[in-house]
Design a protein around this motif. Structure first.
Motif, short mmCIF file in Angstrom:
data_model
loop_
_atom_site.label_atom_id
_atom_site.label_comp_id
_atom_site.label_asym_id
_atom_site.label_seq_id
_atom_site.Cartn_x
_atom_site.Cartn_y
_atom_site.Cartn_z
N VAL A 27 39.95 45.12 44.38
CA VAL A 27 39.69 45.63 45.74
C VAL A 27 38.49 44.92 46.35
O VAL A 27 38.53 44.51 47.52
CB VAL A 27 39.47 47.16 45.72
N LEU A 28 37.44 44.74 45.56
CA LEU A 28 36.23 44.10 46.09
C LEU A 28 36.46 42.63 46.45
O LEU A 28 35.73 42.08 47.26
CB LEU A 28 35.08 44.25 45.10
N PHE A 29 37.46 42.00 45.85
CA PHE A 29 37.80 40.64 46.24
C PHE A 29 38.22 40.57 47.70
O PHE A 29 38.06 39.56 48.36
CB PHE A 29 38.93 40.09 45.36
N GLY A 30 38.77 41.67 48.21
CA GLY A 30 39.18 41.72 49.61
C GLY A 30 38.05 42.08 50.56
O GLY A 30 38.22 42.04 51.77
N VAL A 31 36.91 42.43 50.05
CA VAL A 31 35.75 42.81 50.86
C VAL A 31 34.85 41.59 51.00
O VAL A 31 34.47 40.96 50.01
CB VAL A 31 34.95 43.96 50.19
N LYS A 32 34.52 41.24 52.23
CA LYS A 32 33.60 40.13 52.47
C LYS A 32 32.36 40.65 53.17
O LYS A 32 32.44 41.27 54.23
CB LYS A 32 34.25 39.03 53.33
N VAL A 33 31.22 40.43 52.54
CA VAL A 33 29.93 40.86 53.09
C VAL A 33 29.25 39.61 53.64
O VAL A 33 28.98 38.67 52.88
CB VAL A 33 29.07 41.54 52.00
N TYR A 36 24.77 37.09 53.29
CA TYR A 36 24.14 36.91 51.98
C TYR A 36 24.65 35.63 51.36
O TYR A 36 25.83 35.30 51.50
CB TYR A 36 24.44 38.10 51.04
N ASP A 37 23.77 34.93 50.68
CA ASP A 37 24.16 33.68 50.04
C ASP A 37 23.95 33.80 48.53
O ASP A 37 22.83 33.71 48.03
CB ASP A 37 23.34 32.50 50.59
N PHE A 38 25.04 34.05 47.84
CA PHE A 38 25.00 34.12 46.38
C PHE A 38 25.71 32.92 45.76
O PHE A 38 26.22 32.99 44.65
CB PHE A 38 25.62 35.43 45.88
N SER A 39 25.73 31.81 46.50
CA SER A 39 26.42 30.61 46.03
C SER A 39 25.77 30.02 44.77
O SER A 39 26.38 29.19 44.10
CB SER A 39 26.48 29.56 47.13
N PHE A 40 24.57 30.45 44.45
CA PHE A 40 23.87 29.97 43.26
C PHE A 40 24.35 30.66 41.98
O PHE A 40 24.00 30.24 40.87
CB PHE A 40 22.36 30.18 43.41
N LEU A 41 25.16 31.70 42.10
CA LEU A 41 25.53 32.50 40.93
C LEU A 41 26.52 31.87 39.95
O LEU A 41 26.40 32.12 38.74
CB LEU A 41 26.04 33.87 41.37
N PRO A 42 27.53 31.10 40.37
CA PRO A 42 28.51 30.62 39.39
C PRO A 42 27.92 29.92 38.16
O PRO A 42 28.32 30.24 37.03
CB PRO A 42 29.44 29.73 40.20
N PRO A 43 26.96 29.00 38.30
CA PRO A 43 26.44 28.40 37.06
C PRO A 43 25.66 29.40 36.21
O PRO A 43 25.62 29.29 34.98
CB PRO A 43 25.53 27.27 37.55
N ILE A 44 25.10 30.41 36.86
CA ILE A 44 24.36 31.44 36.11
C ILE A 44 25.33 32.31 35.34
O ILE A 44 25.16 32.56 34.14
CB ILE A 44 23.46 32.28 37.04
N MET A 88 27.41 39.95 38.72
CA MET A 88 27.18 38.68 39.42
C MET A 88 28.49 38.10 39.95
O MET A 88 28.53 37.57 41.07
CB MET A 88 26.51 37.67 38.49
N TYR A 89 29.55 38.22 39.18
CA TYR A 89 30.87 37.72 39.58
C TYR A 89 31.35 38.41 40.85
O TYR A 89 31.80 37.76 41.80
CB TYR A 89 31.84 37.93 38.42
N VAL A 90 31.22 39.72 40.88
CA VAL A 90 31.64 40.49 42.06
C VAL A 90 30.75 40.15 43.26
O VAL A 90 31.25 39.95 44.37
CB VAL A 90 31.65 42.00 41.76
N LEU A 91 29.43 40.08 43.06
CA LEU A 91 28.52 39.72 44.16
C LEU A 91 28.90 38.37 44.76
O LEU A 91 28.94 38.21 45.98
CB LEU A 91 27.08 39.65 43.66
N TYR A 92 29.15 37.39 43.91
CA TYR A 92 29.52 36.07 44.40
C TYR A 92 30.81 36.13 45.22
O TYR A 92 30.87 35.61 46.33
CB TYR A 92 29.68 35.08 43.24
N HIS A 93 31.83 36.77 44.67
CA HIS A 93 33.13 36.76 45.34
C HIS A 93 33.16 37.64 46.60
O HIS A 93 33.99 37.40 47.48
CB HIS A 93 34.24 37.14 44.36
N MET A 94 32.25 38.61 46.69
CA MET A 94 32.19 39.43 47.90
C MET A 94 31.45 38.72 49.04
O MET A 94 31.56 39.13 50.19
CB MET A 94 31.48 40.77 47.61
N THR A 95 30.69 37.68 48.70
CA THR A 95 29.86 37.04 49.71
C THR A 95 30.21 35.57 49.93
O THR A 95 29.54 34.90 50.73
CB THR A 95 28.36 37.13 49.32
#
Length: 175
Positions: A27-33, A36-44, A88-95
């Motif tokens: 469900v959260l994949f369909g939510v876009k916030v 916010y820039d969490f583009s730094f999260l995938p390598p983390i 972190m995965y959810v935060l990244y994909h929501m933003t």
């Protein structure tokens, strides 16, 4: 009887979490916030997956060496790291906008095969980890060991393939 009851007491909670977590993520994949820039999260979070894999192996070595308290502590760390990864995965994909894999030919088939197996097993590993953990907490070590024989390789596969997926898709991230 008290110990066996502890397993049963957590059964509904584990089943509930095992359904709610994947549904919430979907469900959260369909939510876009926006904003916010969490583009730094995938390598983390890929690193968190890698560290989880290493600690899972260390925990296996610890239990085989009869270092049970160390094994317990390492497993608790792995559970915490997995929860951190999920946040972190959810935060990244929501933003962030979804990243499309740009590889071609055989690499494309490999990527999607690994991705699909990773996703399916990441859903399956939730109840496996939780039931395995509760059996250890309940001191039902016979049942814990039987389930851990399945849980460990699946959890390790999910952790390792999380890193592989990141390495394969990272060239296609947009900043």
């Amino acid at each position: 009887m008290e110990i066996a009851g502890k397993d049963d007491r957590y059964r509904k909670l584990i089943v509930g979490l095992s359904v709610i977590i994947p549904l919430a993520v979907a469900v959260l994949f369909g939510v876009k916030v926006e904003g916010y820039d969490f583009s730094f999260l995938p390598p983390i979070y890929a690193t968190v997956n890698g560290v989880t894999a290493i600690i899972l192996i260390a925990a296996l070595v610890a239990v085989r060496s009869r270092m049970y308290k160390l094994h317990e502590n390492l497993m608790k760390i792995c559970i915490g790291l997995s929860a951190l990864f999920l946040v972190m995965y959810v935060l990244y994909h929501m933003t962030s906008e979804p990243t499309q894999y740009g590889g071609e030919g055989a690499s494309r088939y490999i990527y999607f095969t690994v991705l699909v197996s990773h996703i399916l097993l990441s859903v399956a590993v939730i109840p496996l980890v939780l039931f395995t953990f509760v059996r250890a907490l309940s001191q039902r070590f016979d049942r814990h060991r039987k389930l851990a024989r399945w849980t460990f390789p699946i959890w390790l596969y999910v952790a390792v393939t999380g890193v592989i997926i990141y390495l394969m898709i990272s060239p296609y991230y947009t900043s």
